[in-house]
Design a protein around this motif. Structure first.
Motif, mmCIF file in Angstrom:
data_model
loop_
_atom_site.group_PDB
_atom_site.id
_atom_site.type_symbol
_atom_site.label_atom_id
_atom_site.label_comp_id
_atom_site.label_asym_id
_atom_site.label_seq_id
_atom_site.Cartn_x
_atom_site.Cartn_y
_atom_site.Cartn_z
ATOM 1 N N ILE A 10 0.837 -1.209 0.000
ATOM 2 C CA ILE A 10 0.000 0.000 0.000
ATOM 3 C C ILE A 10 0.870 1.257 0.000
ATOM 4 O O ILE A 10 0.601 2.209 -0.737
ATOM 5 C CB ILE A 10 -0.970 -0.007 1.197
ATOM 6 C CG1 ILE A 10 -2.016 -1.102 1.016
ATOM 7 C CG2 ILE A 10 -1.641 1.348 1.379
ATOM 8 C CD1 ILE A 10 -2.868 -1.362 2.245
ATOM 9 N N GLY A 11 1.939 1.265 0.803
ATOM 10 C CA GLY A 11 2.837 2.418 0.843
ATOM 11 C C GLY A 11 3.524 2.667 -0.480
ATOM 12 O O GLY A 11 3.614 3.810 -0.947
ATOM 13 N N LEU A 12 4.016 1.602 -1.112
ATOM 14 C CA LEU A 12 4.657 1.761 -2.422
ATOM 15 C C LEU A 12 3.654 2.230 -3.468
ATOM 16 O O LEU A 12 3.973 3.080 -4.312
ATOM 17 C CB LEU A 12 5.308 0.449 -2.849
ATOM 18 C CG LEU A 12 6.601 0.083 -2.135
ATOM 19 C CD1 LEU A 12 7.052 -1.315 -2.527
ATOM 20 C CD2 LEU A 12 7.681 1.103 -2.458
ATOM 21 N N SER A 13 2.441 1.699 -3.434
ATOM 22 C CA SER A 13 1.410 2.116 -4.384
ATOM 23 C C SER A 13 1.058 3.585 -4.207
ATOM 24 O O SER A 13 0.922 4.327 -5.185
ATOM 25 C CB SER A 13 0.151 1.259 -4.208
ATOM 26 O OG SER A 13 0.439 -0.086 -4.439
ATOM 27 N N ALA A 14 0.912 4.008 -2.962
ATOM 28 C CA ALA A 14 0.596 5.417 -2.702
ATOM 29 C C ALA A 14 1.743 6.316 -3.140
ATOM 30 O O ALA A 14 1.519 7.392 -3.709
ATOM 31 C CB ALA A 14 0.301 5.615 -1.217
ATOM 32 N N GLY A 15 2.972 5.880 -2.885
ATOM 33 C CA GLY A 15 4.127 6.666 -3.309
ATOM 34 C C GLY A 15 4.224 6.773 -4.814
ATOM 35 O O GLY A 15 4.525 7.851 -5.361
ATOM 36 N N LEU A 16 3.966 5.672 -5.513
ATOM 37 C CA LEU A 16 3.988 5.714 -6.975
ATOM 38 C C LEU A 16 2.886 6.618 -7.523
ATOM 39 O O LEU A 16 3.105 7.365 -8.478
ATOM 40 C CB LEU A 16 3.851 4.302 -7.541
ATOM 41 C CG LEU A 16 5.091 3.423 -7.436
ATOM 42 C CD1 LEU A 16 4.772 1.998 -7.858
ATOM 43 C CD2 LEU A 16 6.213 3.988 -8.288
ATOM 44 N N ALA A 17 1.702 6.545 -6.928
ATOM 45 C CA ALA A 17 0.603 7.398 -7.381
ATOM 46 C C ALA A 17 0.917 8.878 -7.148
ATOM 47 O O ALA A 17 0.683 9.725 -8.013
ATOM 48 C CB ALA A 17 -0.695 7.017 -6.671
ATOM 49 N N THR A 18 1.468 9.184 -5.985
ATOM 50 C CA THR A 18 1.823 10.569 -5.680
ATOM 51 C C THR A 18 2.938 11.063 -6.594
ATOM 52 O O THR A 18 2.883 12.174 -7.120
ATOM 53 C CB THR A 18 2.250 10.697 -4.208
ATOM 54 O OG1 THR A 18 1.196 10.220 -3.388
ATOM 55 C CG2 THR A 18 2.569 12.129 -3.849
ATOM 56 N N GLY A 19 3.952 10.231 -6.786
ATOM 57 C CA GLY A 19 5.054 10.602 -7.679
ATOM 58 C C GLY A 19 4.582 10.804 -9.107
ATOM 59 O O GLY A 19 5.001 11.742 -9.795
#
Length: 138
Positions: A10-19
């Protein structure tokens, strides 16, 4: 263990979406290419890319950790100055891309003073950042 794996995904997905959103914002509005064009620094494109990447990475690290360090006033002033330059240039580039100031200066009859409006924004943001860093960091 499964909770830690789920949190990581979930953290990696959120980071990728934000980036991806940040890159889309910069790309669609053309802020970085316009900044390069205005400053006539085409030879530093790789440096711009590295600076944006390093800044996004450093911002992410600073967002996830609470850093409190005591630094000399000169270093804190430099830190505030750099924040002000970034925010001021981003605001100036955004308004210039969206043609806010060219329309405003044309309507009030100050066509030759566009650069002064941009400098006022940049210097105002620098001053505000310095004020915030110097007043609230001690």
């Amino acid at each position: 263990m499964w909770i830690a794996i789920a949190e990581t995904i979930i953290g990696l997905s959120a980071g990728l979406a934000t980036g991806a959103g940040f890159v889309a914002f910069l790309t669609v509005l053309g802020i970085i290419p316009r900044l390069i064009q205005l400053s006539k620094t085409h030879e530093f494109i790789v440096t711009y890319e590295a600076a944006v990447t390093a800044g996004a990475f450093a911002g992410t690290i600073l967002s996830f950790h609470y850093f409190h360090f005591h630094a000399p006033l000169l270093l804190i002033s430099l830190w505030g100055l750099l924040h002000g330059v970034f925010v001021g240039m981003l605001a100036a580039a955004l308004t210039e891309v969206l043609n806010v100031f060219p329309i405003l200066t044309r309507r009030i009859g100050l066509d030759g003073s566009l650069i002064w409006f941009f400098m006022a924004i940049v210097l105002g943001k620098i001053t505000g950042s310095l004020f915030q860093w110097l007043l609230f960091s001690y």
